[in-house]
Design an enzyme around this catalytic site. Structure first.
Site, short mmCIF file in Angstrom:
data_model
loop_
_atom_site.label_atom_id
_atom_site.label_comp_id
_atom_site.label_asym_id
_atom_site.label_seq_id
_atom_site.Cartn_x
_atom_site.Cartn_y
_atom_site.Cartn_z
N GLU A 70 38.99 17.54 0.08
CA GLU A 70 37.93 18.58 -0.57
C GLU A 70 37.09 18.99 0.53
O GLU A 70 36.34 20.02 0.33
CB GLU A 70 37.06 17.32 -1.69
N ASP A 91 37.78 11.90 1.08
CA ASP A 91 37.37 12.18 2.52
C ASP A 91 35.88 12.52 2.39
O ASP A 91 35.43 12.86 1.61
CB ASP A 91 38.23 13.52 2.59
#
Length: 377
Positions: free
Chosen positions: A135, A70
């Site tokens: 994250e 991400d």
């Protein structure tokens, strides 16, 4: 001139717009490459978050490459010199959201394993990848959930290398061998709303709270130690008022954060803050969020191998550091694993025109390969 395998894979990952918590097919691409090497791929979705656990081998020791697919939102796309999800090389720099944080690292990890396993088809131990798409977001359904699953079934991580962009000026000049803990608080101080011309009929929470906040900001919480700087307290946001200039507000809200060293712990910090608030006689409440405890990987097998690998490939001697924000290493270190962060230069992360030098991307892949040589070759 065609792209190198590392650059080609980095481009393919960047082209997938995986803004938190989306993965946009990045993990499927990685899993395909890993399966071709004999890795056993195990998707671990939790709460809408994509996670991948991929392992080669069953014996110990186990070296894990950890990272995230991400990325943060690109911001105003018109301000980018090239579209953020159209990876472009200009003057030797690869531009695109995630180039440095951390799709470049993910590509380097994969190609390092491909070359290593071509030379060492039977490594001395096991290799695994722990990849999440959570994250940059809340980080509640990502690495922490995968680690809990692994612990529940008795899979033990010996060494973990996180591909966060740790470098400062040149790739490999800084290795993060620990991180500070992070504790956040949301303070609400209650008063009595009223007209500014009749203060005796009101109770101004701003006036009441400011001395306490000033005292908190002035405290020396600890002196740090040889590995960590002193614990810091920072107020990040204060809000009070209705928007009108003639109204005494009824509440004040403040957000603050501690980045703390191993000289204290989050329970002690919470107790000290709450005692101070009570001593000032405030009608107040604090909601706490503990994002992670500090961790440190001292000199040992992983640190020695990583420093030597950087020296072998770049000729520089890396600095060990615990500075910076948090990473998913905070979820892995409590298992007893040795954890390091080693990745690209961090100068452009989360910025418009995020980029990484192509030659340093290749160096990073070689560093990862040499680390594999030293630990499992």
């Amino acid at each position: 001139m065609s792209d190198s395998p590392t650059l080609a894979l980095a481009r393919a990952l960047i082209a997938r717009p995986s803004v938190t918590p989306e993965d946009a097919g990045c993990q499927a691409l990685m899993a395909e490459r890993l399966a071709a090497l004999g890795f056993r791929n195990e998707p671990m979705p939790f709460g809408g978050v994509h996670n991948l656990w991929s392992r080669l081998g069953d014996a110990g020791p186990l070296l894990v490459f950890a990272g995230h697919t991400d990325v943060v939102p690109p911001g105003p796309e018109a301000e980018w010199r090239t579209p953020p999800f159209e990876p472009t090389v200009i003057d030797g720099m690869l531009y695109g959201r995630g180039a440095a944080d951390m799709k470049g690292s993910l590509a380097a990890m994969i190609t390092a394993c491909e070359r290593f396993l071509e030379r060492h088809p039977q490594p001395r131990g096991s290799i695994a990848f722990l990849i999440t798409s959570d994250e940059e977001g809340p980080a509640v359904d990502g690495t922490v959930r995968v680690v809990a699953t692994l612990q529940a079934r008795g899979e033990r991580i010996d060494w973990c290398l996180v591909g966060e962009p740790s470098s400062s000026e040149r790739v490999g000049d800084v290795i993060k061998n620990g991180r500070r803990g992070s504790l956040s608080g949301h303070l609400v101080v209650r008063g009595v709303q009223g007209h500014v011309a009749y203060p005796r009929l009101a109770d101004n929470p701003v006036h009441r709270a400011l001395p306490a906040l000033a005292e908190l900001a002035a405290i020396e919480w600890d002196s740090g130690n040889e590995f960590f700087p002193p614990t810091s307290f920072q107020i990040s946001n204060i809000h009070a008022g209705t928007g009108a200039t003639n109204v005494i507000p009824g509440t004040l809200e403040a957000d603050f954060n501690f980045r703390y060293s191993t000289e204290t712990d989050h329970q002690r910090l919470m107790e000290r803050v709450e005692a101070l608030i009570a001593r000032h006689g405030l009608d107040a409440h604090i909601d706490w969020t503990h994002s992670g405890a500090p961790f440190l990987t001292p000199a040992g097998e992983l640190v020695d191998a990583a420093r030597a690998a950087v020296q072998d490939i770049t000729g520089i001697s890396p600095e060990l550091s615990t500075a910076g924000g948090t990473s998913d290493g905070r979820f892995i270190a409590p298992t007893g694993a040795q954890v390091l962060e080693l990745g690209p230069v961090n100068a452009t992360i989360h910025k418009v025109d995020e980029c990484v030098r192509v030659t340093e991307l290749e160096q990073l892949s070689r560093i990862y390969e040499r680390l594999l040589d030293r630990l499992l070759g």
